[in-house]
Motif scaffolding. Structure first.
Motif, mmCIF file in Angstrom:
data_model
loop_
_atom_site.group_PDB
_atom_site.id
_atom_site.type_symbol
_atom_site.label_atom_id
_atom_site.label_comp_id
_atom_site.label_asym_id
_atom_site.label_seq_id
_atom_site.Cartn_x
_atom_site.Cartn_y
_atom_site.Cartn_z
ATOM 1 N N ASP A 37 -13.246 14.499 -15.065
ATOM 2 C CA ASP A 37 -12.312 13.572 -15.710
ATOM 3 C C ASP A 37 -11.082 13.396 -14.827
ATOM 4 N N LEU A 38 -10.935 12.200 -14.265
ATOM 5 C CA LEU A 38 -9.816 11.910 -13.367
ATOM 6 C C LEU A 38 -8.588 11.395 -14.119
ATOM 7 N N GLY A 39 -8.706 11.222 -15.421
ATOM 8 C CA GLY A 39 -7.559 10.820 -16.220
ATOM 9 C C GLY A 39 -7.236 9.340 -16.109
ATOM 10 N N ASP A 40 -5.983 9.018 -16.467
ATOM 11 C CA ASP A 40 -5.521 7.633 -16.442
ATOM 12 C C ASP A 40 -4.822 7.317 -15.131
ATOM 13 N N GLY A 41 -4.828 6.045 -14.775
ATOM 14 C CA GLY A 41 -4.121 5.628 -13.574
ATOM 15 C C GLY A 41 -4.807 4.474 -12.888
ATOM 16 N N ASP A 42 -4.132 3.923 -11.877
ATOM 17 C CA ASP A 42 -4.731 2.829 -11.114
ATOM 18 C C ASP A 42 -5.696 3.405 -10.084
ATOM 19 N N PRO A 43 -6.439 2.554 -9.371
ATOM 20 C CA PRO A 43 -7.467 3.065 -8.463
ATOM 21 C C PRO A 43 -6.970 4.063 -7.418
ATOM 22 N N VAL A 44 -5.798 3.837 -6.832
ATOM 23 C CA VAL A 44 -5.359 4.775 -5.787
ATOM 24 C C VAL A 44 -5.022 6.130 -6.398
ATOM 25 N N THR A 45 -4.493 6.149 -7.622
ATOM 26 C CA THR A 45 -4.229 7.413 -8.309
ATOM 27 C C THR A 45 -5.526 8.176 -8.535
ATOM 28 N N LEU A 46 -6.544 7.477 -9.028
ATOM 29 C CA LEU A 46 -7.821 8.126 -9.317
ATOM 30 C C LEU A 46 -8.527 8.568 -8.040
ATOM 31 N N ASP A 47 -8.453 7.755 -6.997
ATOM 32 C CA ASP A 47 -9.070 8.144 -5.723
ATOM 33 C C ASP A 47 -8.424 9.400 -5.153
ATOM 34 N N LEU A 48 -7.103 9.492 -5.219
ATOM 35 C CA LEU A 48 -6.423 10.674 -4.675
ATOM 36 C C LEU A 48 -6.670 11.903 -5.531
ATOM 37 N N ARG A 49 -6.806 11.719 -6.842
ATOM 38 C CA ARG A 49 -7.195 12.845 -7.692
ATOM 39 C C ARG A 49 -8.612 13.294 -7.358
ATOM 40 N N ALA A 50 -9.492 12.327 -7.118
ATOM 41 C CA ALA A 50 -10.858 12.667 -6.725
ATOM 42 C C ALA A 50 -10.859 13.436 -5.406
ATOM 43 N N PHE A 51 -9.966 13.059 -4.497
ATOM 44 C CA PHE A 51 -9.834 13.768 -3.220
ATOM 45 C C PHE A 51 -9.416 15.217 -3.469
ATOM 46 N N ALA A 52 -8.408 15.418 -4.321
ATOM 47 C CA ALA A 52 -7.939 16.773 -4.614
ATOM 48 C C ALA A 52 -9.043 17.614 -5.244
ATOM 49 N N ALA A 92 0.811 -1.217 0.000
ATOM 50 C CA ALA A 92 0.000 0.000 0.000
ATOM 51 C C ALA A 92 0.843 1.266 0.000
ATOM 52 N N VAL A 93 1.892 1.308 0.815
ATOM 53 C CA VAL A 93 2.751 2.497 0.881
ATOM 54 C C VAL A 93 3.467 2.696 -0.448
ATOM 55 N N ASP A 94 4.035 1.640 -0.997
ATOM 56 C CA ASP A 94 4.738 1.745 -2.274
ATOM 57 C C ASP A 94 3.798 2.228 -3.373
ATOM 58 N N GLY A 95 2.569 1.718 -3.368
ATOM 59 C CA GLY A 95 1.603 2.130 -4.372
ATOM 60 C C GLY A 95 1.264 3.605 -4.281
ATOM 61 N N ILE A 96 1.072 4.099 -3.070
ATOM 62 C CA ILE A 96 0.757 5.518 -2.892
ATOM 63 C C ILE A 96 1.953 6.377 -3.291
ATOM 64 N N ARG A 97 3.141 5.976 -2.892
ATOM 65 C CA ARG A 97 4.330 6.756 -3.252
ATOM 66 C C ARG A 97 4.548 6.799 -4.764
ATOM 67 N N ARG A 98 4.259 5.702 -5.454
ATOM 68 C CA ARG A 98 4.425 5.686 -6.903
ATOM 69 C C ARG A 98 3.513 6.691 -7.590
ATOM 70 N N CYS A 99 2.307 6.850 -7.068
ATOM 71 C CA CYS A 99 1.335 7.687 -7.765
ATOM 72 C C CYS A 99 1.341 9.143 -7.323
ATOM 73 N N LEU A 100 1.883 9.462 -6.152
ATOM 74 C CA LEU A 100 1.769 10.824 -5.626
ATOM 75 C C LEU A 100 2.342 11.901 -6.548
ATOM 76 N N PRO A 101 3.502 11.695 -7.204
ATOM 77 C CA PRO A 101 3.974 12.752 -8.123
ATOM 78 C C PRO A 101 2.973 13.061 -9.224
ATOM 79 N N GLN A 102 2.350 12.017 -9.796
ATOM 80 C CA GLN A 102 1.341 12.232 -10.832
ATOM 81 C C GLN A 102 0.112 12.944 -10.266
ATOM 82 N N VAL A 103 -0.275 12.557 -9.061
ATOM 83 C CA VAL A 103 -1.450 13.169 -8.437
ATOM 84 C C VAL A 103 -1.191 14.649 -8.168
#
Length: 318
Positions: free
Chosen positions: A289-304, A166-177
């Motif tokens: 439009d939340l764009g492309d990405g895996d679920p955690v990327t899209l969820d964090l974009r939705a949060f923003a 979970a941590v690795d997944g969030i860290r991978r997506c945060l720059p894109q988010v």
């Protein structure tokens, strides 16, 4: 987000608006500062208040990155599969929820690891009395930051059990988010005006269940009005007919679809056809439009995006 939670936040912060990028800073710090636990075969999460958003984001991610489903319970029931091989994570922003206290007692009686992520209070005290690990979240200045703190700490606990990265997944997506939130999110004032003074319903695909849920909770909190949410394509025929019907309440109803890339072409087609049908029937629908990405990327974009809409609507909060 409780009704009034954001208005209370704005009063405490002197009217200063919440910033999504600051929330993501809190998320990163929480992932680093959280303690580790022993490996376990299963993980059970319980969160009844605003912390349920953090649990749902992790459940969305785990669907594609864990050997077993990771689900969040929002009631007092502890599933029968929770046993001595289970790490039970109880989350609460209030720190004294009677529901959370009951879940703590029952989960501890099953013999596995108990972790409570909560401020100082009755839950923290009981957790330690039961031999569990108390992970404090401190006094967060606002609800969104508290949610991100709980998300980071819970992700760290889950990764240390070996359930998923979970941590690795969030860290991978945060720059894109972060980039999306700063440059590509678009003008959320349009969405704020679309739902202002109306009764909104928020929909997202089932792989990002957390997205529509967080919007419903936040907007209802800000406006003090009812709001609803649901998953696509579980948007069934009867509900579609209901939205298409020009009934007496139609002028007050607004639909917002939180839409990103999905792995299923079938789901994407269903959502597309649904929007076409609603448009043909004169129903006003807004799409984020939340764009492309895996679920955690899209969820964090939705949060923003949700935080941005709340900021746009915050000026009306007394």
């Amino acid at each position: 987000w409780r009704v009034g939670a954001f208005s209370n936040t704005l009063r405490r912060c002197g009217g200063k608006m919440v910033d999504a990028l600051q929330c993501f800073d809190v998320l990163e710090d929480a992932m680093v500062s959280s303690p580790k636990v022993m490996p376990s075969r299963k993980v059970f999460m319980s969160g009844i208040d605003e912390t349920s958003i953090a649990g749902d984001i992790l459940a969305d991610y785990a669907d594609g990155h864990s050997g077993f489903p990771l689900r969040l319970s929002m009631d007092m029931d502890v599933p029968g599969w929770v046993d001595h091989d289970t790490t039970s994570i109880v989350m609460s922003i209030s720190g004294d929820s009677g529901h959370a206290l009951a879940v703590c007692r029952e989960a501890a009686s099953r013999g596995g690891q108990l972790v409570c992520i909560t401020p100082e209070g009755a839950i923290a005290e009981q957790c330690q009395q039961l031999g569990g690990l108390w992970v404090p979240i401190g006094e967060a200045p606002d609800v969104p930051m508290a949610i991100m703190s709980v998300l980071g700490k819970t992700a760290s606990i889950i990764q240390s059990t070996g359930a998923c990265d979970a941590v690795d997944g969030i860290r991978r997506c945060l720059p894109q988010v972060r980039t999306w939130a700063e440059s590509d999110m678009g003008d959320m004032s349009v969405i704020a005006e679309f739902i202002r003074g109306r009764i909104p319903a928020f929909y997202s695909t089932s792989d990002i269940h957390a997205a529509s849920k967080m919007w419903r909770q936040a907007i209802s909190s800000v406006t003090g009005r009812p709001a609803f949410y649901g998953d696509l394509p579980e948007f069934d025929h009867n509900e579609l007919v209901g939205w298409s019907d020009p009934n007496a309440h139609s002028p007050d109803l607004r639909m917002v679809v939180l839409r990103g890339s999905v792995s299923s072409k079938l789901v994407d087609s269903i959502v597309g056809f649904m929007l076409e049908v609603l448009d043909e029937n004169g129903r006003d629908v807004a799409t984020v439009d939340l764009g492309d990405g895996d679920p955690v990327t899209l969820d964090l974009r939705a949060f923003a995006a949700c935080v941005a809409v709340v900021n746009e609507m915050g000026g009306s909060i007394d």
